[in-house]
Enzyme design. Sequence first.
Site, PDB file in Angstrom:
ATOM      1  N   GLU A  67       0.827  -1.209   0.000  1.00  0.00           N
ATOM      2  CA  GLU A  67       0.000   0.000   0.000  1.00  0.00           C
ATOM      3  C   GLU A  67       0.862   1.262   0.000  1.00  0.00           C
ATOM      4  O   GLU A  67       0.512   2.264  -0.624  1.00  0.00           O
ATOM      5  CB  GLU A  67      -0.930  -0.003   1.216  1.00  0.00           C
ATOM      6  CG  GLU A  67      -2.010  -1.067   1.160  1.00  0.00           C
ATOM      7  CD  GLU A  67      -2.885  -0.926  -0.082  1.00  0.00           C
ATOM      8  OE1 GLU A  67      -3.258   0.204  -0.433  1.00  0.00           O
ATOM      9  OE2 GLU A  67      -3.184  -1.961  -0.713  1.00  0.00           O
TER      10      GLU A  67
ATOM     11  N   SER B 190      18.691  -8.169  -9.131  1.00  0.00           N
ATOM     12  CA  SER B 190      17.529  -8.335 -10.006  1.00  0.00           C
ATOM     13  C   SER B 190      17.765  -9.390 -11.079  1.00  0.00           C
ATOM     14  O   SER B 190      16.831 -10.070 -11.506  1.00  0.00           O
ATOM     15  CB  SER B 190      17.173  -7.013 -10.674  1.00  0.00           C
ATOM     16  OG  SER B 190      16.557  -6.134  -9.766  1.00  0.00           O
TER      17      SER B 190
ATOM     18  N   HIS C  14       2.861 -10.627  -8.826  1.00  0.00           N
ATOM     19  CA  HIS C  14       4.309 -10.827  -8.889  1.00  0.00           C
ATOM     20  C   HIS C  14       5.029  -9.674  -8.214  1.00  0.00           C
ATOM     21  O   HIS C  14       6.014  -9.869  -7.493  1.00  0.00           O
ATOM     22  CB  HIS C  14       4.769 -10.944 -10.344  1.00  0.00           C
ATOM     23  CG  HIS C  14       6.252 -11.079 -10.486  1.00  0.00           C
ATOM     24  ND1 HIS C  14       7.063 -10.012 -10.811  1.00  0.00           N
ATOM     25  CD2 HIS C  14       7.074 -12.143 -10.337  1.00  0.00           C
ATOM     26  CE1 HIS C  14       8.317 -10.424 -10.863  1.00  0.00           C
ATOM     27  NE2 HIS C  14       8.358 -11.708 -10.578  1.00  0.00           N
ATOM     28  N   SER C  15       4.563  -8.470  -8.437  1.00  0.00           N
ATOM     29  CA  SER C  15       5.130  -7.270  -7.823  1.00  0.00           C
ATOM     30  C   SER C  15       4.104  -6.158  -7.949  1.00  0.00           C
ATOM     31  O   SER C  15       2.998  -6.366  -8.459  1.00  0.00           O
ATOM     32  CB  SER C  15       6.436  -6.861  -8.528  1.00  0.00           C
ATOM     33  OG  SER C  15       6.154  -6.345  -9.826  1.00  0.00           O
TER      34      SER C  15
END
Length: 379
Positions: A41, A128, A264-265
């Site tokens: 959030e 990443s 996923h993200s």
Amino acid sequence: MSSNNVIQDESQLSADIPNEQVLKWYQNMLTVNIMDSIMFEAQRHGRLSFYMVSAGEEAVMVGSAAALAAKDVITCQYREHGVFLQRGFELKDFMSQLTSNCNDPGKGRNMPVHYSGKDKVGVHAVASTLGTQIPHATGAAYALKMEALEDSTKEPRVAACYFGEGAASEGDFHGALNMAATQQCPVIFICRNNGFAISTPASEQYRGDGIASRGSGYGIETLRVDGTDIFAVYEATKAARRKALEDGGRPILLEFMSYRISHHSTSDDSSAYRSSEEVAQWKTPTNDPIARLRQWLEHKQLWSESKDNETRTQIRKDVIQELKLAEREKKPALSAIFSDVYADLTEEAEAQRQELKRIMSKYPQEYDFHQHVGGLGGL
């Protein structure tokens, strides 16, 4: 080790797991889950640039980390918040990295959720680039094997590597497993098979029997485990660590079957490729790892609804408080833009640093250097 053995009988659990430890597991799983919800959030509100949650996979992270030794070397992907937490990362450490403040070991140079805890909890920095941590783990394990051969008095250690089933499609996975097998490296490959590689379901990723079948192809002992059962995860990882150190070292592959309940993200909308009914099925008490452990604790009269509500409320307060404190901290010194690549700055890099300082000095109203440690002087 069988390639398709799931621990289901409670009688198989080690007698040396005290109730206090199981309660700590549950609190850590709750912390990860609540932190994920709040930070997701927070990203939507513009307080973070990016975030990834691990709903549905909390047992895999906390349970496996609990079975590893403090000095074991760990490399991971980007959904292992529970591993960091179980090994001693604190909320302040998470928030410092997520807000890129001056307390972040990475000096604000990585995306959020790319934690770095090598010095504090023995977990190398998250990258990443998909799959690169897998050969790193094999290399670390080979070094640990050489270390043990040179000095038998040192405490035996293993390397452990976390990755998703999607990353197992990378070439790094195959090269790492083959080297680990041929060199008999003490490494545990931990695959989180959560059903999706971003938007690609497992059914479209491979035709074989998951990831476990690949281990036997490389001559690596393999175990497939119910990843929503923290006791099964703990027992499997504990056994894998013991076997990885036998006879001078060997690799072990663990495939933990779970489900990625979340997107996923924050850059993903999973409703575009799966139904809400499918996700809801994995939120039931029989499938959700947190609900499963809570039921066990309540059955043992170690937990209650009132304790659960109280704990959730306190965790939420703690996360929000640490986020607010982290946001008030200064950003890393501007010199961090140029440091930690070369021992001494190259002529080109030094010229760039001087030019950046000149431009920022000329147009101070265009830059926020006052938010950084040392201000412009920190450059």
